[in-house]
Write an enzyme that holds these catalytic residues in place. Structure first.
Site, PDB file in Angstrom:
ATOM      1  N   ASN A 208       8.458  -7.308   4.529  1.00 44.01           N
ATOM      2  CA  ASN A 208       8.607  -6.050   3.793  1.00 44.01           C
ATOM      3  C   ASN A 208       9.949  -5.419   4.182  1.00 44.01           C
ATOM      4  OD1 ASN A 208       6.929  -2.826   3.790  1.00 44.01           O
ATOM      5  ND2 ASN A 208       7.998  -3.852   2.147  1.00 44.01           N
ATOM      6  N   GLY A 209      10.722  -5.029   3.159  1.00 42.67           N
ATOM      7  CA  GLY A 209      12.005  -4.383   3.416  1.00 42.67           C
ATOM      8  C   GLY A 209      13.162  -5.090   2.740  1.00 42.67           C
TER       9      GLY A 209
ATOM     10  N   VAL B  79       0.763   5.508  -0.490  1.00 40.83           N
ATOM     11  CA  VAL B  79      -0.086   6.689  -0.590  1.00 40.83           C
ATOM     12  C   VAL B  79       0.096   7.355  -1.956  1.00 40.83           C
ATOM     13  CG1 VAL B  79      -0.591   8.969   0.368  1.00 40.83           C
ATOM     14  CG2 VAL B  79      -0.058   7.067   1.890  1.00 40.83           C
TER      15      VAL B  79
ATOM     16  N   LYS C 101      -0.500  -4.333   9.108  1.00 37.59           N
ATOM     17  CA  LYS C 101       0.869  -4.087   8.638  1.00 37.59           C
ATOM     18  C   LYS C 101       1.582  -3.305   9.730  1.00 37.59           C
ATOM     19  CE  LYS C 101       3.554  -2.452   4.666  1.00 37.59           C
ATOM     20  NZ  LYS C 101       4.441  -1.449   5.264  1.00 37.59           N
TER      21      LYS C 101
ATOM     22  N   CYS D 162       2.925   3.275   9.197  1.00 36.86           N
ATOM     23  CA  CYS D 162       3.331   4.563   8.625  1.00 36.86           C
ATOM     24  C   CYS D 162       4.150   5.356   9.647  1.00 36.86           C
ATOM     25  CB  CYS D 162       2.109   5.372   8.206  1.00 36.86           C
ATOM     26  SG  CYS D 162       2.560   6.956   7.434  1.00 36.86           S
TER      27      CYS D 162
ATOM     28  N   HIS E 165       7.151  -5.032   8.440  1.00 42.69           N
ATOM     29  CA  HIS E 165       8.224  -4.224   7.842  1.00 42.69           C
ATOM     30  C   HIS E 165       9.372  -4.236   8.840  1.00 42.69           C
ATOM     31  CE1 HIS E 165       9.390  -0.275   5.567  1.00 42.69           C
ATOM     32  NE2 HIS E 165      10.455  -0.976   5.922  1.00 42.69           N
TER      33      HIS E 165
ATOM     34  N   GLU F  47       9.294   0.414  -2.823  1.00 42.25           N
ATOM     35  CA  GLU F  47      10.270   1.149  -3.637  1.00 42.25           C
ATOM     36  C   GLU F  47      10.756   0.328  -4.833  1.00 42.25           C
ATOM     37  OE1 GLU F  47      11.858   4.225  -3.483  1.00 42.25           O
ATOM     38  OE2 GLU F  47      10.461   4.940  -1.958  1.00 42.25           O
TER      39      GLU F  47
ATOM     40  N   PRO G 215       0.862  -1.195   0.000  1.00 45.27           N
ATOM     41  CA  PRO G 215       0.000   0.000   0.000  1.00 45.27           C
ATOM     42  C   PRO G 215       0.891   1.236   0.000  1.00 45.27           C
ATOM     43  CG  PRO G 215       0.078  -0.974   2.194  1.00 45.27           C
ATOM     44  CD  PRO G 215       0.846  -1.889   1.296  1.00 45.27           C
TER      45      PRO G 215
END
Length: 484
Positions: free
Chosen positions: A208-209, A25, A147, A108, A175, A233, A23
């Protein structure tokens, strides 16, 4: 039919998805999700949606979910940020028919999340998170997922994950960075934390990462044992990452722009995607970077993309045999490839001690920025100048405001006390005075009250009670004037 949980939910509803688009933004919109799915992505998330806005604003719902229904865009998880159980669940109820699960954003790390009190800034409030997930698990017809970011301590991270699982979370994305690891300080994500969580819970886990290419995905699954791997990314710079390919940038850009024609989105989203795709090329062709920043139509963006393609093809035609990529890149700049964000020290070295190397200018002196020279204006002011060429940033042309005698804020031009409204209101109330300039009529209303009370004396009981009523009436009028 009862909703599926845990492993069954991942296998049947999510179709055993291993390759996941994060996800993001304003970046994981429908057009980008469809492009990613065409090139290997098996599961996508919507951009983070604000639960409170989603609940109250029909246009926001239509623009971000309702108007984007597409059979190809499944399985899909809708992500919300929220800090109130009722608001979160009511928003999720409005979204559940358009997706396969609802995700609560607890990852976030940005300042806007801190100000809004959501995302990673809820990770210490376990009681609140338990209530949010318990209620969502009870009320929704689709599973609830989360998440998260990790704590520095692995044991605390494990306990955090177990708490979320116990509350009703059916899938957890971890993450492997703390909330402090962001921007230039992002550093390397800890797969060790992710592995510990995977071993400690009985629900599916996504990692994630540190994902820049397909080999990273395979290594992450092997080392951590997770069910799937999420990319943000890496996906933005190479939407074919999950295919294990590094295609020509213009191929991905042209395909994306064609999808945008069919499924329109705000121009800012499109521009941002092309800045990511063409990142390395735009370091070479700086003029086209400026052009891409200025264009205000989709056709304008298509034209810039075409020009970038032509310049790259010209470079390829003039390429010498055995020539290698410059700037330490693994591929030539016109090929989709990762971008490794520099840390603080590397960024300083890039800019040089004076901030003037490689065409990067140092910080502007305040007087330089304020003399109205567009060459020295900040980027935001340059954008305002483009929208309104007649706009001036010369401080000598700015209107001068007289200051309030009390606090220094601009005073009201017609204030009888030479104060701002806030200070004037306090003084007028204290002295039972009027200030027509600010529309404060304490004295007038008080006198009208007394006049009305005198006119009522003929029908009131004389004595102490009458005096008491007068005092009460006086107080009420003053309070009413103070609230006006």
């Amino acid at each position: 039919m009862p909703k599926l949980r845990g492993e069954a939910f991942w296998r049947e509803t999510l179709r055993s998805a291993h390759y996941v688009v994060a996800p993001m933004v304003d970046q994981s919109e429908l057009a980008w999700r469809l492009l990613s799915r065409r090139h290997g992505a098996q599961l996508c998330y919507t951009p983070m949606l604000h639960a409170q806005v989603f609940l109250r604003d029909a246009n926001y719902r239509r623009e971000n979910l309702y108007g984007e229904a597409c059979p190809e865009d499944r399985p899909l998880i809708v992500q919300f940020c929220a800090n109130d159980p009722e608001v979160f669940v009511q928003a999720a109820l409005l979204a559940q028919d358009y997706c396969d699960a609802i995700d609560l954003n607890l990852g976030c790390p940005q300042m806007i999340a801190k100000r809004g009190h959501y995302g990673a800034f809820l990770q210490e409030e376990w009681d609140l998170l338990q209530r949010m997930i318990l209620l969502a698990n009870e009320k929704l017809s689709v599973p609830i997922t989360c998440k998260i970011r990790v704590f520095p301590d692995i044991d605390k991270t494990v306990k955090y994950a177990q708490m979320l699982e116990k509350a009703g979370c059916q899938l957890l994305t971890v993450h492997g960075r703390t909330k402090e690891q962001k921007g230039p300080l992002a550093g390397v994500a800890s797969w060790e934390h992710i592995q510990a969580v995977r071993k400690a819970v009985n629900i599916p886990v996504f990692a994630n990462g540190n994902i820049q290419c397909l080999s990273d995905v395979e290594e992450c699954i092997r080392k951590t044992g997770v069910h799937g791997v999420m990319s943000a990314e890496g996906n933005l710079h190479n939407p074919a990452l999950f295919e294990g390919r590094n295609p020509l940038v213009w191929e991905m850009a042209e395909e994306y722009l064609e999808i945008v024609r069919k499924y329109p989105c705000p121009l800012s989203y499109v521009r941002a995607h092309l800045f990511k795709l063409w990142h390395h090329t735009l370091q070479v062709h700086q003029q086209l970077r400026e052009e891409l920043a200025k264009v205000k139509t989709l056709e304008g963006i298509v034209d810039v993309n075409r020009e970038l393609k032509l310049r790259c093809q010209e470079e390829i035609a003039n390429q010498k045999e055995g020539e290698k990529p410059k700037e330490g890149l693994p591929f030539f700049h016109w090929i989709c490839q990762p971008y490794i964000r520099p840390g603080p020290k590397e960024r300083c070295r890039e800019n040089g001690d004076g901030g003037t190397e490689k065409g990067v200018r140092g910080k502007r002196a305040l007087e330089e920025e304020e003399d109205g020279n567009s060459e020295l204006l900040s980027k935001n002011k340059q954008k305002k100048k483009l929208r309104n060429p007649n706009k001036s940033f010369d401080p000598s042309l700015k209107p001068k405001y007289a200051k309030c005698d009390q606090c220094g804020n601009p005073k009201g031009n017609k204030c009888v006390f030479n104060m701002c409204r806030g200070c004037c209101k306090k003084r007028a109330f204290k002295e039972t005075a009027d200030c027509p300039g600010h529309g404060l009529l304490f004295k007038t209303k008080y006198e009208k009250s007394l006049s009305w009370q005198h006119s009522q004396r003929g029908i009131q009981t004389p004595g102490i009670s009458q005096r008491g009523d007068a005092e009460v009436g006086e107080t009420a009028v003053l309070k009413e004037a103070g609230d006006s």
